[in-house]
Scaffold this motif. Sequence first.
Motif, mmCIF file in Angstrom:
data_model
loop_
_atom_site.group_PDB
_atom_site.id
_atom_site.type_symbol
_atom_site.label_atom_id
_atom_site.label_comp_id
_atom_site.label_asym_id
_atom_site.label_seq_id
_atom_site.Cartn_x
_atom_site.Cartn_y
_atom_site.Cartn_z
ATOM 1 N N MET A 94 5.199 37.754 6.954
ATOM 2 C CA MET A 94 4.288 37.280 7.998
ATOM 3 C C MET A 94 4.780 37.673 9.394
ATOM 4 O O MET A 94 3.979 37.912 10.293
ATOM 5 C CB MET A 94 4.123 35.767 7.913
ATOM 6 N N THR A 140 1.056 30.991 11.248
ATOM 7 C CA THR A 140 2.224 31.801 11.602
ATOM 8 C C THR A 140 3.461 30.940 11.846
ATOM 9 O O THR A 140 4.533 31.238 11.316
ATOM 10 C CB THR A 140 1.941 32.647 12.856
ATOM 11 N N ALA A 199 -2.820 39.044 4.355
ATOM 12 C CA ALA A 199 -1.890 37.914 4.347
ATOM 13 C C ALA A 199 -2.238 36.919 3.245
ATOM 14 O O ALA A 199 -1.346 36.358 2.598
ATOM 15 C CB ALA A 199 -1.899 37.218 5.707
ATOM 16 N N TRP A 258 3.517 41.114 9.572
ATOM 17 C CA TRP A 258 2.045 41.100 9.584
ATOM 18 C C TRP A 258 1.508 40.779 10.978
ATOM 19 O O TRP A 258 0.547 41.395 11.435
ATOM 20 C CB TRP A 258 1.539 40.054 8.590
#
Length: 909
Positions: free
Chosen positions: A376, A673, A303, A379
């Motif tokens: 994300m 996040t 990330a 991810w």
Amino acid sequence: MHRITGRAGGDSLIEMSPSDSFNDDINGYHQHASSSSGSPQQEQSPIDKQQQSKDSVFFRDGERRIDFVLSYDEDKDGERKQERRKIYEANLVNVGLELETEDKSESDDGKTYFVKIHAPWEVLATYADVLKIKVPFKANDIPDNSEMPMNWLSTPFRLPEHIMHPEPDYFTAPFNKSKADFFLIGDKDTFFPPSVRNRIVYYILSRCSYFRDECGDKDKKGIKRLLNNSTYTAAFPLHDSRYWTRSKDANCESERYNLHKHWARFFCFFKEQPLNLIRKYYGEKIGIYFAWLGFYTEMLLFAAIVGTICFVHGFLTYGDNEWSKEICNETIGGNIVMCPLCDKKCGYWKLNSTCNSSWQSHLFDNVGTVFFAIFMGIWVTLFLEFWKRRQARLEYEWDLVDFEEEQQQLQLRPEYETKCTNRKLNRITQEMEPYLPITSKCARSCLSGATVLLWISLIIACIIGVIAYRLAVYAAFASIMKDSATAHLQVVGPYITPQLATSVTASCINFVIIMILNLMYERVAVWITDMEIPKTHLEYENKLTVKMFLFQFVNYYSSCFYVAFFKGKFVGYPGKYAYMFNSNLRNEECDPGGCLIELTTQLVIVMTGKQVWGNIQEALVPWLMNWWGSRKARNHPESLYSRWEQDHDLQGFGQLGLFYEYLEMVIQFGFITLFVASFPLAPLMALINNIIEVRVDAWKLTTQFRRPVAAKAHSIGAWEEILNGMAVLSVVTNAFIVAFTSDMIPRLVYMYAYGEMSMKGYINNSLSVFNISATNWENRPDEDENPYWFNSSITTCRYRDYRYPPGHEKEYAHNMQFWHILAAKLAFIIIMEHVVFLVKFFVAWMIPDVPSDVRARVKRERYLVQEYLHNYEVEKLKIQLSQNGHNECSCTPMIYPSLTKHEVLSECL
């Protein structure tokens, strides 16, 4: 009388009641303990103490290992406490534990007694049976195919083999004392590792009584209550050596030294963690935390790389930022007069004064932001799915399969057993057990919920106060900065706008409030969780986890939610502004560069401040407290500073030590996040922090804290569900941030619908016009607030919105472009959420939670347990029949391979 469901020595149940011990001479129980252990209880001279290694973890005889240590001081209330200690220690002796006391004259401070506890084989075997501890019965015969191609690439990151795999791989089964010869028992003294031994001893300490039941009242029991009422000052298992050098005793493993050398030092940050050794030394619960933290850090690397690439993309496309060029252009932005941003104290200003903030906003508000928000979302799913697989592998390797059911049934909290006076039949175990009536449970839960809501309301009130501060102080900053030619205050290079000054100071104040509320609420959360009287330790931690997370979620994220989704959305327009709660505080507008840069500022300050403060608090505070606490011991020769005294001077890790570690990381997970679309560098900052965090946690655990009592845990518990919930919520929040906080959608709509595939003219198109003469008196700036260039020839000003101009039949109403943009925003949210959720569910479906080889190993182990127990029972019956005079028969499965177990037994009989 309290009865433990277990057996010690023979077949009689272990009784924890002190009544039997009082039939004997209670004052002589120390001598009884010493004589039974072969070690007379008498004061030792300093020279005797010198003869024994200062790092010895054995009794004075050098043979019996110290499994636990209790310490106490004599004080003015000593008689009552002394009576409790006598009863308690007498009962420990009755259970089968062996005690040895160090006199206060031998301690470094001259006032502390140390009671050393040893659990002999009979006690260990009994409670290993009670706790269903898994032990080896056969070497693993499944080939290890885990070697990956090009394995040599990972060689620089690997630790020595003896550190990573300290013991062979075995198939295991729950220990059964009556079938001890079924298991691979070599040396009984070393069969149970120290972590298992101290777990068993702590189980006994938690359930042993310290009160004489003369009046028929319930017994008082448990080391925790004795620590709370200061009968004992500390209770802890021993470290096996000093952390900087190996133990001189050949019988000591010096695992603490190995952990410090290969794991806790910062310069090992690029090395893998010795998880097997961590688990062996500290227990599965601490091992699973570091396994999760290490895995989370590894996944953050990907990330961080993508986020850095997105940031670099924004930096490299700096020159293509057409709207910033227009803002900074003297003939475009320099001729656009903007309406005041507050009442009375704010004057008119030119758009080109926001040139710097516009360029800065582009670093984070560009096309790469959309890609990174989608990335994300995927991810997070990959992280959680791959962690499930890693966790399943650890569950098998660490004998944690089916552990939760065992824990729920067998390990009731001592506080629950003590406070619940009612009893009912457990339909599973068919034994009477304590229970909390449903009416009492509901009342306690309601009071607990009301307390949590009260504190969450307090947080919201504080956030509203911070918002009021922002609204009030903005006018002050604007008035202070009005004398600058550009309406800004220059401080060491960059310009600071009133908006930026307000945002930074408000974020700092908000951070201070967050930390103060955290400190206060932690005590409240523990108190109301204790009040609910949870049944098991797992239930206790889950209840506390929910309470703390709900509070922390609102505490840390509410200010970010305000900036992202509320600030600048309910402003109104010149002539009809919206005010906060009908007060004279006008609702806040976004920075001219957009609200995204303010969200980035808020995120950086709160996230960075929390991480820096957390690391300082974790590392510095224990070190200072240990340094101060051991100041007297530093004057003693090392030969007189025994292992139990060294550990006594360290900090206690506490039952909730890991809870706060998890909480810190989960809050960080939320930052990277929930709001990552506003700051692509957040994963990089989290990665750097976590690399430090792993080593700081390892360092403080090996050097600054006493050895924690080993505990089992098959997963990260309630945190896993919280992470799953945050993963789903992050898709929604990032979609809304891109749509409503960022200017990405308005720019794309302009480019494809109004600008003929070009961004030229976007700034003029995005600003509405207002007639200055229509300004209300209460909104007009004071005479001395307007800049020197403002005069009566300027009749209109501009503001951020999409409204019809003066003179139009729908004057100041939203125009069609506003509705086009709103439709595009909603369409983007729907499309992004559906695409990301579709990919998430597909990835979750494609990746099984349990690896196929682990599933095969679990089935193989269960099959072997049944097969070997069958053979064991047959052989045992054969021997028994032979000893009873029956004719010897060869009734083994090798002779009768086609017969079932019952048929074989029938053939033997």
